[in-house]
Design a protein around this motif. Structure first.
Motif, PDB file in Angstrom:
ATOM      1  N   LYS A 161       1.020  -1.183  -0.064  1.00 16.56           N
ATOM      2  CA  LYS A 161       0.030   0.055   0.186  1.00 16.56           C
ATOM      3  C   LYS A 161       0.831   1.427   0.012  1.00 16.56           C
ATOM      4  N   ARG A 162       0.191   2.226  -0.496  1.00 20.14           N
ATOM      5  CA  ARG A 162       0.791   3.852  -0.483  1.00 20.14           C
ATOM      6  C   ARG A 162       1.419   4.099   1.063  1.00 20.14           C
ATOM      7  N   SER A 163       2.513   4.687   1.196  1.00 22.98           N
ATOM      8  CA  SER A 163       2.847   5.132   2.348  1.00 22.98           C
ATOM      9  C   SER A 163       2.299   6.430   2.809  1.00 22.98           C
ATOM     10  N   ALA A 164       1.587   6.564   3.788  1.00 24.01           N
ATOM     11  CA  ALA A 164       0.965   7.877   4.278  1.00 24.01           C
ATOM     12  C   ALA A 164       2.182   8.845   4.189  1.00 24.01           C
ATOM     13  N   ARG A 165       3.101   8.760   4.383  1.00 28.34           N
ATOM     14  CA  ARG A 165       4.074   9.909   3.599  1.00 28.34           C
ATOM     15  C   ARG A 165       5.045   9.398   2.819  1.00 28.34           C
ATOM     16  N   PRO A 166       4.667   9.675   1.364  1.00 32.67           N
ATOM     17  CA  PRO A 166       5.433   8.908   0.183  1.00 32.67           C
ATOM     18  C   PRO A 166       6.957   9.331   0.032  1.00 32.67           C
ATOM     19  N   ASN A 167       7.744   8.441  -0.183  1.00 30.77           N
ATOM     20  CA  ASN A 167       9.193   8.326  -0.261  1.00 30.77           C
ATOM     21  C   ASN A 167       9.733   8.419  -1.561  1.00 30.77           C
ATOM     22  N   GLY A 168       8.698   8.165  -2.659  1.00 33.74           N
ATOM     23  CA  GLY A 168       9.037   8.310  -4.065  1.00 33.74           C
ATOM     24  C   GLY A 168       9.302   6.863  -4.496  1.00 33.74           C
ATOM     25  N   GLN A 169       9.058   5.984  -3.467  1.00 36.77           N
ATOM     26  CA  GLN A 169       9.191   4.666  -4.059  1.00 36.77           C
ATOM     27  C   GLN A 169       7.996   4.220  -5.238  1.00 36.77           C
ATOM     28  N   TRP A 170       8.835   3.711  -6.251  1.00 31.01           N
ATOM     29  CA  TRP A 170       7.960   3.452  -7.514  1.00 31.01           C
ATOM     30  C   TRP A 170       7.024   2.448  -7.241  1.00 31.01           C
ATOM     31  N   LYS A 171       7.504   1.172  -6.537  1.00 27.80           N
ATOM     32  CA  LYS A 171       6.323   0.068  -6.268  1.00 27.80           C
ATOM     33  C   LYS A 171       5.418   0.494  -5.128  1.00 27.80           C
ATOM     34  N   ILE A 172       5.652   1.379  -4.304  1.00 27.31           N
ATOM     35  CA  ILE A 172       4.771   1.717  -3.330  1.00 27.31           C
ATOM     36  C   ILE A 172       4.069   3.086  -3.531  1.00 27.31           C
ATOM     37  N   ASP A 173       4.700   4.206  -3.848  1.00 25.43           N
ATOM     38  CA  ASP A 173       4.189   5.305  -4.108  1.00 25.43           C
ATOM     39  C   ASP A 173       3.688   5.716  -5.373  1.00 25.43           C
ATOM     40  N   GLY A 174       4.030   4.935  -6.310  1.00 30.87           N
ATOM     41  CA  GLY A 174       3.648   5.382  -7.682  1.00 30.87           C
ATOM     42  C   GLY A 174       4.982   6.174  -8.230  1.00 30.87           C
ATOM     43  N   THR A 175       4.995   6.462  -9.666  1.00 31.12           N
ATOM     44  CA  THR A 175       5.963   7.139 -10.321  1.00 31.12           C
ATOM     45  C   THR A 175       5.885   8.698 -10.333  1.00 31.12           C
ATOM     46  N   GLU A 176       4.690   9.125  -9.672  1.00 30.54           N
ATOM     47  CA  GLU A 176       4.679  10.800  -9.961  1.00 30.54           C
ATOM     48  C   GLU A 176       6.082  11.535  -9.421  1.00 30.54           C
ATOM     49  N   PRO A 177       6.393  12.372 -10.048  1.00 28.02           N
ATOM     50  CA  PRO A 177       7.902  12.905  -9.350  1.00 28.02           C
ATOM     51  C   PRO A 177       7.610  13.736  -8.256  1.00 28.02           C
ATOM     52  N   LEU A 178       8.348  13.815  -7.162  1.00 27.69           N
ATOM     53  CA  LEU A 178       8.033  14.460  -5.973  1.00 27.69           C
ATOM     54  C   LEU A 178       9.427  15.458  -5.902  1.00 27.69           C
ATOM     55  N   ASN A 179      10.063  15.656  -6.811  1.00 25.48           N
ATOM     56  CA  ASN A 179      10.998  16.777  -6.690  1.00 25.48           C
ATOM     57  C   ASN A 179      11.509  17.180  -8.125  1.00 25.48           C
ATOM     58  N   GLY A 180      12.338  18.279  -8.327  1.00 28.15           N
ATOM     59  CA  GLY A 180      12.714  19.050  -9.504  1.00 28.15           C
ATOM     60  C   GLY A 180      13.505  17.963 -10.444  1.00 28.15           C
ATOM     61  N   ASN A 181      14.250  17.153  -9.500  1.00 26.90           N
ATOM     62  CA  ASN A 181      15.325  16.165 -10.277  1.00 26.90           C
ATOM     63  C   ASN A 181      14.604  15.095 -10.902  1.00 26.90           C
ATOM     64  N   GLU A 182      13.383  14.621 -10.304  1.00 27.85           N
ATOM     65  CA  GLU A 182      12.762  13.365 -10.705  1.00 27.85           C
ATOM     66  C   GLU A 182      11.672  13.964 -11.729  1.00 27.85           C
ATOM     67  N   GLN A 183      11.368  14.906 -11.711  1.00 31.10           N
ATOM     68  CA  GLN A 183      10.665  15.702 -12.691  1.00 31.10           C
ATOM     69  C   GLN A 183      11.581  16.059 -14.108  1.00 31.10           C
ATOM     70  N   MET A 184      12.687  16.218 -13.961  1.00 28.12           N
ATOM     71  CA  MET A 184      13.382  16.328 -15.017  1.00 28.12           C
ATOM     72  C   MET A 184      13.758  15.218 -15.672  1.00 28.12           C
ATOM     73  N   LYS A 185      13.928  13.960 -14.989  1.00 26.95           N
ATOM     74  CA  LYS A 185      14.125  12.804 -15.547  1.00 26.95           C
ATOM     75  C   LYS A 185      12.831  11.993 -16.151  1.00 26.95           C
TER      76      LYS A 185
END
Length: 569
Positions: A14-38
């Motif tokens: 399940k998704r974490s209440a506080r997402p850490n950006g783990q693709w298999k848990i939180d999905g692939t939505e970028p959570l910072n500028g660097n991840e958005q760039m990629k």
């Protein structure tokens, strides 16, 4: 963006209440500028723009996201603008610090080079990099002063001889460290070259692995000296003999230094040569799918391993990625010899290899070209770089060895270096690096020379081994926490109140290849700092105290952890 495949799409947890950006848990939505760039565009795609647009229209035409992000996927970082002091490093924006020239990192997996390849690197340095070249502690060679206009030409000439800069930097699988004496050492348990080649062939430049949370470092060795600093890599294989299954590899994961150092841990499994590449894929996929992406300072595999623990990591690897259990395996024996391969050694075929020390890794294009010529003149056509900023000449016939050693010394490459010169490592420093605070290469070289002069003139009982590592900032590219004497650059108050270059001191760090015992991080002493000017005096005093108070056979690392702080000041 490199999307998750159906095989790795988020499911299960399940998704974490506080997402850490783990693709298999939180999905692939970028959570910072660097991840958005990629996510916006895979870093591998920037090559076409470099070739078709930026090299034609010049530096001013480069999109900022490409310049400060995706260029790294092709081994390119902007270098520091000359004249900017260390005190400005943390206060200026990247565009204010950077010059319109690049550092280019030539990727050399396993450190393997032919004399033809070495000559090409040297010639490119002479023509396009103002004769600069540094041998790194990741077995790469770095050039400076590269103009984007020249990059396609450099790529073509590198690739014509089987070299590249592909994924030499960036959030990708970096160069794979390998034993510098792979395939030639009489002591070798297994040649790691096939494993390194297979990993490189299958995964380097592969879009499935070109968007990792951060950089990912690998190492494979078949030599009993464990010569690839495996404890500080994300993924490492160390040769071991299983009592029932024969010779294979012991798997280590989760090592890394920087500002939160952590030594890797054994998973306790035995990996055969045939399955090594699959295991690499599994461990790397765990990092891709479960690694933390929200906070960049926690986006290394070591943080995931610290939270999961070895047992869970092994279980996820086996259940979700390999689909089978790996057999338990024994640890490799603690090495009894240093893993830098310095000096003259007989190969298993009767010829010789010679480990050469360029002081703190600093060479030049001219030196590289002359070394290629020298090797060929003495009957060799290949060499290796090492994880200790050294070069190893291979395949020398016995009658040629001493003549080669003498000629190499004239190039500044010592086969029989002094104690300090042999182990001195320095990062790029403020000369070229935008993160650095102090100069490193020359400071380290001057300290080595000054201390050596004093030791030659006086009677000292020196340690059997001693490593000196100098870093220009807290990021530990020069592995300061694993050195006998590790120096972290910072500015210190001078005698007149002005800020002067200096270092925080770490003492007694070791890897398994450095001492006859367990690896461990260095000790820091509150307030123990030394200016660059006072560095030779401090090292000499420290060695004097070691000579006076060390127990018989006691290593410098063990001594520095045993004595009171006053002895280390």
């Amino acid at each position: 963006m490199t999307q998750l495949t159906e095989r790795t799409a988020p499911r299960g947890p399940k998704r974490s209440a506080r997402p850490n950006g783990q693709w298999k848990i939180d999905g692939t939505e970028p959570l910072n500028g660097n991840e958005q760039m990629k996510a916006d565009d895979n870093g591998l795609n920037v090559r076409e723009r470099i070739e078709q647009v930026y090299s034609r229209d010049g530096f001013a035409s480069i999109d900022p996201e490409d310049l400060h992000g995706r260029f790294r996927w092709w081994g390119l970082y902007t270098q520091r603008r000359p004249g900017i002091p260390g005190g400005k490093t943390a206060t200026l924006e990247p565009h204010e610090l950077e010059d319109e020239y690049f550092m280019m990192r030539v990727r050399i997996d396993g450190g393997a080079l032919s004399t033809e390849q070495l000559r090409v690197i040297g010639e490119l340095s002479q023509e396009f990099a103002r004769d600069t070249a540094d041998v790194t502690d990741r077995q790469n060679i770095q050039l400076h002063w590269i103009d984007v206009v020249d990059v396609p030409t450099i790529w073509r000439r590198l690739e014509a001889v089987g070299l590249s800069t592909t994924e030499a930097c960036g959030d990708v699988p970096r160069v794979i460290l390998g034993s510098p004496v792979a395939g030639i050492s009489a002591d070798e348990l297994i040649d790691p070259t096939p494993v390194i080649d297979e990993i490189k062939r299958r995964y380097v430049g592969n879009p499935e692995f070109s968007n990792l949370p951060r950089k990912y470092k690998s190492a494979v060795t078949g030599h009993p000296s464990q010569d690839v600093v495996h404890e500080i890599n994300d993924f490492a294989l160390v040769a071991v003999e299983h009592p029932e299954l024969g010779i294979g590899y012991d798997l280590w994961v989760g090592g890394g230094l920087s500002t939160a150092p952590r030594l890797g841990e054994r998973l306790g499994v035995f990996v055969t040569e045939a399955e090594a590449a699959d295991v690499w894929e599994g461990v790397t996929s765990i990092f891709r799918d479960y690694g933390y992406r929200r906070l960049r300072n926690r986006a290394r595999l070591k943080f995931l391993l610290a939270d999961w623990g070895v047992e869970k990591f092994r279980q996820v690897l086996q259940d979700e990625y390999l689909g089978r259990e790996l057999p338990d395996g024994p640890p490799a024996p603690v090495p009894s010899e240093p893993g830098d391969h310095s000096g003259v050694h007989r190969q298993k075929d009767g010829r010789f290899y010679v480990g050469l020390t360029p002081l703190v890794g600093r060479v030049s294009g001219t030196v590289l070209v002359r070394l290629a010529d020298l090797l060929e003149r003495h009957g060799s056509q290949r060499l290796r770089t090492t994880p200790h900023q050294k070069l190893v000449a291979l395949d020398l016939p016995e009658p040629e060895v001493e003549a080669f050693v003498s000629a190499a010394e004239e190039l500044g490459l010592q086969a029989r270096p002094s104690l300090l010169a042999r182990s001195a490592i320095a990062c790029t420093g403020i000369e070229f690096c935008k993160l650095a605070i102090v100069e490193t290469k020359e400071a380290a070289a001057q300290a080595v020379r000054a201390v050596e002069e004093r030791l030659d003139a006086e009677a000292h009982r020196l340690p059997r081994r001693l490593s000196l590592h100098v870093n220009g900032c807290p990021n530990s590219c020069a592995r300061i926490q694993t050195a006998d004497i590790g120096l972290k650059g910072q500015l210190l108050p001078g005698t007149d109140g002005e800020k002067v270059p200096g270092f925080q001191v770490h003492l007694g760090g070791t890897l398994a290849t450095d001492v006859d015992g367990e690896a461990g991080l260095g000790r820091t002493v509150r307030g123990l700092k030394v200016t660059a000017e006072d560095l030779p005096d401090y090292i000499t005093t420290l060695l004097d105290r070691y000579a006076d108070t060390a127990h018989d056979g006691e290593s410098f690392a063990a001594w520095s952890h045993r004595v009171e702080e006053e002895q280390l000041q």
